[in-house]
Design a protein around this motif. Structure first.
Motif, mmCIF file in Angstrom:
data_model
loop_
_atom_site.group_PDB
_atom_site.id
_atom_site.type_symbol
_atom_site.label_atom_id
_atom_site.label_comp_id
_atom_site.label_asym_id
_atom_site.label_seq_id
_atom_site.Cartn_x
_atom_site.Cartn_y
_atom_site.Cartn_z
ATOM 1 N N ASP A 30 0.833 -1.202 0.000
ATOM 2 C CA ASP A 30 0.000 0.000 0.000
ATOM 3 C C ASP A 30 0.869 1.254 0.000
ATOM 4 O OD1 ASP A 30 -2.388 -1.434 0.116
ATOM 5 O OD2 ASP A 30 -2.381 -1.492 2.302
ATOM 6 N N LEU A 31 0.677 2.103 -1.011
ATOM 7 C CA LEU A 31 1.339 3.407 -1.036
ATOM 8 C C LEU A 31 0.514 4.360 -0.169
ATOM 9 C CD1 LEU A 31 3.526 5.267 -2.305
ATOM 10 C CD2 LEU A 31 1.869 5.791 -4.098
ATOM 11 N N VAL A 32 1.097 4.824 0.929
ATOM 12 C CA VAL A 32 0.325 5.630 1.884
ATOM 13 C C VAL A 32 0.663 7.114 1.837
ATOM 14 C CG1 VAL A 32 -0.047 3.695 3.441
ATOM 15 C CG2 VAL A 32 1.982 5.132 3.747
ATOM 16 N N GLY A 33 1.757 7.480 1.153
ATOM 17 C CA GLY A 33 2.125 8.884 1.107
ATOM 18 C C GLY A 33 3.119 9.173 0.004
ATOM 19 N N GLU A 34 3.111 10.418 -0.480
ATOM 20 C CA GLU A 34 4.029 10.850 -1.532
ATOM 21 C C GLU A 34 4.535 12.252 -1.225
ATOM 22 O OE1 GLU A 34 2.422 10.675 -5.450
ATOM 23 O OE2 GLU A 34 1.714 8.614 -5.273
ATOM 24 N N GLY A 35 5.761 12.527 -1.697
ATOM 25 C CA GLY A 35 6.317 13.854 -1.573
ATOM 26 C C GLY A 35 7.174 14.173 -2.780
ATOM 27 N N GLU A 36 7.614 15.461 -2.865
ATOM 28 C CA GLU A 36 8.366 15.904 -4.040
ATOM 29 C C GLU A 36 9.690 16.565 -3.704
ATOM 30 O OE1 GLU A 36 5.962 18.191 -6.829
ATOM 31 O OE2 GLU A 36 4.144 17.465 -5.823
ATOM 32 N N ALA A 37 10.009 16.696 -2.410
ATOM 33 C CA ALA A 37 11.235 17.411 -2.031
ATOM 34 C C ALA A 37 11.761 16.875 -0.709
ATOM 35 C CB ALA A 37 10.966 18.911 -1.921
ATOM 36 N N GLY A 38 13.039 17.120 -0.474
ATOM 37 C CA GLY A 38 13.696 16.604 0.715
ATOM 38 C C GLY A 38 13.064 17.060 2.017
ATOM 39 N N SER A 39 12.577 18.304 2.047
ATOM 40 C CA SER A 39 11.997 18.832 3.276
ATOM 41 C C SER A 39 10.713 18.110 3.687
ATOM 42 C CB SER A 39 11.691 20.328 3.119
ATOM 43 O OG SER A 39 10.765 20.525 2.057
ATOM 44 N N GLU A 40 10.137 17.325 2.773
ATOM 45 C CA GLU A 40 8.894 16.604 3.062
ATOM 46 C C GLU A 40 9.143 15.230 3.678
ATOM 47 O OE1 GLU A 40 5.942 16.826 -0.208
ATOM 48 O OE2 GLU A 40 7.415 18.106 -1.207
ATOM 49 N N VAL A 41 10.375 14.749 3.637
ATOM 50 C CA VAL A 41 10.651 13.373 4.054
ATOM 51 C C VAL A 41 10.293 13.133 5.516
ATOM 52 C CG1 VAL A 41 12.437 11.611 4.383
ATOM 53 C CG2 VAL A 41 12.455 13.038 2.314
ATOM 54 N N ILE A 42 10.872 13.907 6.418
ATOM 55 C CA ILE A 42 10.668 13.668 7.850
ATOM 56 C C ILE A 42 9.192 13.820 8.245
ATOM 57 C CG2 ILE A 42 11.334 14.298 10.188
ATOM 58 C CD1 ILE A 42 13.525 12.915 8.462
ATOM 59 N N PRO A 43 8.488 14.891 7.802
ATOM 60 C CA PRO A 43 7.061 14.979 8.137
ATOM 61 C C PRO A 43 6.241 13.786 7.640
ATOM 62 C CG PRO A 43 7.865 17.107 7.382
ATOM 63 C CD PRO A 43 8.967 16.120 7.132
ATOM 64 N N LEU A 44 6.537 13.306 6.441
ATOM 65 C CA LEU A 44 5.809 12.144 5.906
ATOM 66 C C LEU A 44 6.102 10.892 6.729
ATOM 67 C CD1 LEU A 44 6.207 12.696 2.066
ATOM 68 C CD2 LEU A 44 4.032 12.516 3.290
ATOM 69 N N VAL A 45 7.367 10.714 7.072
ATOM 70 C CA VAL A 45 7.756 9.552 7.883
ATOM 71 C C VAL A 45 7.077 9.612 9.250
ATOM 72 C CG1 VAL A 45 9.707 8.576 9.170
ATOM 73 C CG2 VAL A 45 9.924 9.031 6.724
ATOM 74 N N GLN A 46 7.064 10.788 9.859
ATOM 75 C CA GLN A 46 6.447 10.946 11.173
ATOM 76 C C GLN A 46 4.941 10.707 11.117
ATOM 77 O OE1 GLN A 46 8.384 10.861 13.636
ATOM 78 N NE2 GLN A 46 9.194 12.851 14.236
ATOM 79 N N ARG A 47 4.328 11.126 10.036
ATOM 80 C CA ARG A 47 2.871 10.990 9.919
ATOM 81 C C ARG A 47 2.437 9.550 9.647
ATOM 82 N NH1 ARG A 47 -1.107 14.220 5.625
ATOM 83 N NH2 ARG A 47 -3.050 13.184 6.273
ATOM 84 N N TYR A 48 3.145 8.877 8.698
ATOM 85 C CA TYR A 48 2.662 7.571 8.240
ATOM 86 C C TYR A 48 3.432 6.378 8.807
ATOM 87 C CZ TYR A 48 -0.021 10.216 4.785
ATOM 88 O OH TYR A 48 -0.893 11.081 4.173
ATOM 89 N N LYS A 49 4.651 6.605 9.255
ATOM 90 C CA LYS A 49 5.493 5.513 9.781
ATOM 91 C C LYS A 49 5.444 4.280 8.856
ATOM 92 C CE LYS A 49 4.853 7.032 14.567
ATOM 93 N NZ LYS A 49 4.089 8.252 14.178
ATOM 94 N N PRO A 50 5.905 4.446 7.625
ATOM 95 C CA PRO A 50 5.815 3.355 6.648
ATOM 96 C C PRO A 50 6.802 2.231 6.947
ATOM 97 C CG PRO A 50 7.185 5.088 5.760
ATOM 98 C CD PRO A 50 6.643 5.601 7.088
ATOM 99 N N ASP A 51 6.575 1.099 6.310
ATOM 100 C CA ASP A 51 7.550 0.007 6.391
ATOM 101 C C ASP A 51 8.766 0.329 5.528
ATOM 102 O OD1 ASP A 51 6.001 -1.829 8.028
ATOM 103 O OD2 ASP A 51 4.685 -2.041 6.292
ATOM 104 N N ILE A 52 8.519 0.958 4.357
ATOM 105 C CA ILE A 52 9.607 1.247 3.414
ATOM 106 C C ILE A 52 9.469 2.669 2.888
ATOM 107 C CG2 ILE A 52 10.765 0.532 1.276
ATOM 108 C CD1 ILE A 52 9.503 -2.221 1.621
ATOM 109 N N LEU A 53 10.597 3.368 2.837
ATOM 110 C CA LEU A 53 10.668 4.717 2.287
ATOM 111 C C LEU A 53 11.480 4.676 0.996
ATOM 112 C CD1 LEU A 53 10.559 7.866 2.421
ATOM 113 C CD2 LEU A 53 12.569 7.746 3.927
ATOM 114 N N PHE A 54 10.852 5.064 -0.122
ATOM 115 C CA PHE A 54 11.556 5.182 -1.404
ATOM 116 C C PHE A 54 11.997 6.630 -1.547
ATOM 117 C CE2 PHE A 54 9.239 1.299 -2.025
ATOM 118 C CZ PHE A 54 10.057 0.535 -2.843
#
Length: 218
Positions: A30-54
């Protein structure tokens, strides 16, 4: 079966669309989140806590600001500090020995060249993350050269390439690929680990990079 959740952060829409399409077609991913820039990485990780980050290596730090380069290594360090259970997969147009060693040493589980077909490389990258291995996509493996040092035999170097190509494969499957039993392959791998002073596939690949046993042009 619990789904594997993933996040993609890449400034190229076509890449995000490709990963989204493959996730939709892949059972239990399941793709749970997407971003377009480096500054979005940490907020996305904190929000969704995915198994894998591409994670794209080449995107800007701030959306729309091409001059400010994404600090990928420091971001990986932060992600692994706050959520060590998250696996990280690098997406890039290029590879260098320096960047491979820097990212793998910080816990990256796969490095994919964007020129390789995602339909092949993404499933293997997900498998590597689940198996605590390391996966290099096909184009990257073709760039690998081995040193002439006699620490590892030619046969042992062949085994290292196998675990890079098939990180999720069992000893029986890997042994069959080289005409030996699974038990023999497992023992051969343990002998490699002993020579290198490591204990698993990921640390084996990292040690080979550090020692220059396997190398990629910078």
């Amino acid at each position: 079966m619990k789904s594997t959740t993933i996040i993609t952060v890449d400034d190229v829409a076509l890449i995000r669309e490709g990963i989204r399409s493959l996730a939709e077609k892949t059972p239990n991913v399941d793709l749970v989140g997407e971003g377009e820039a480096g500054s979005e990485v940490i907020p996305l990780v904190q929000r969704y806590k995915p198994d894998i980050l591409f994670l794209d290596l080449d995107m800007p730090e701030i959306k729309g600001e091409k001059g400010r380069k994404f600090q990928v290594v420091s971001t990986i360090r932060v992600v692994k500090r706050i959520h060590p259970e998250i696996s990280i997969v690098i997406l890039s147009n290029y590879a260098s020995h320096t960047m491979l060693e820097a990212t793998i040493s910080r816990g990256v589980s796969a490095y994919l060249l964007k020129s390789d077909p995602f339909s092949v490389s993404l499933p293997f990258a997900i498998s590597a993350a689940k198996a605590d291995g390391v996966y290099f996509s096909n184009g990257l493996r073709e760039m690998i050269s081995f040193d002439e040092d006699e620490l590892l035999t030619k046969r042992q170097k062949q085994f290292i390439m196998l675990i890079l190509e098939f990180p999720e494969a069992t000893p029986d499957e890997l042994g069959e690929a080289v005409g030996i039993t699974g038990g023999s392959f497992k023992n051969a791998l343990l002998r490699i680990y002993k020579k290198l002073g490591v204990s698993n596939k990921a640390s084996c690949i990292l040690e080979c990079l550090k020692r220059g046993i396997i190398s990629i042009p910078n």
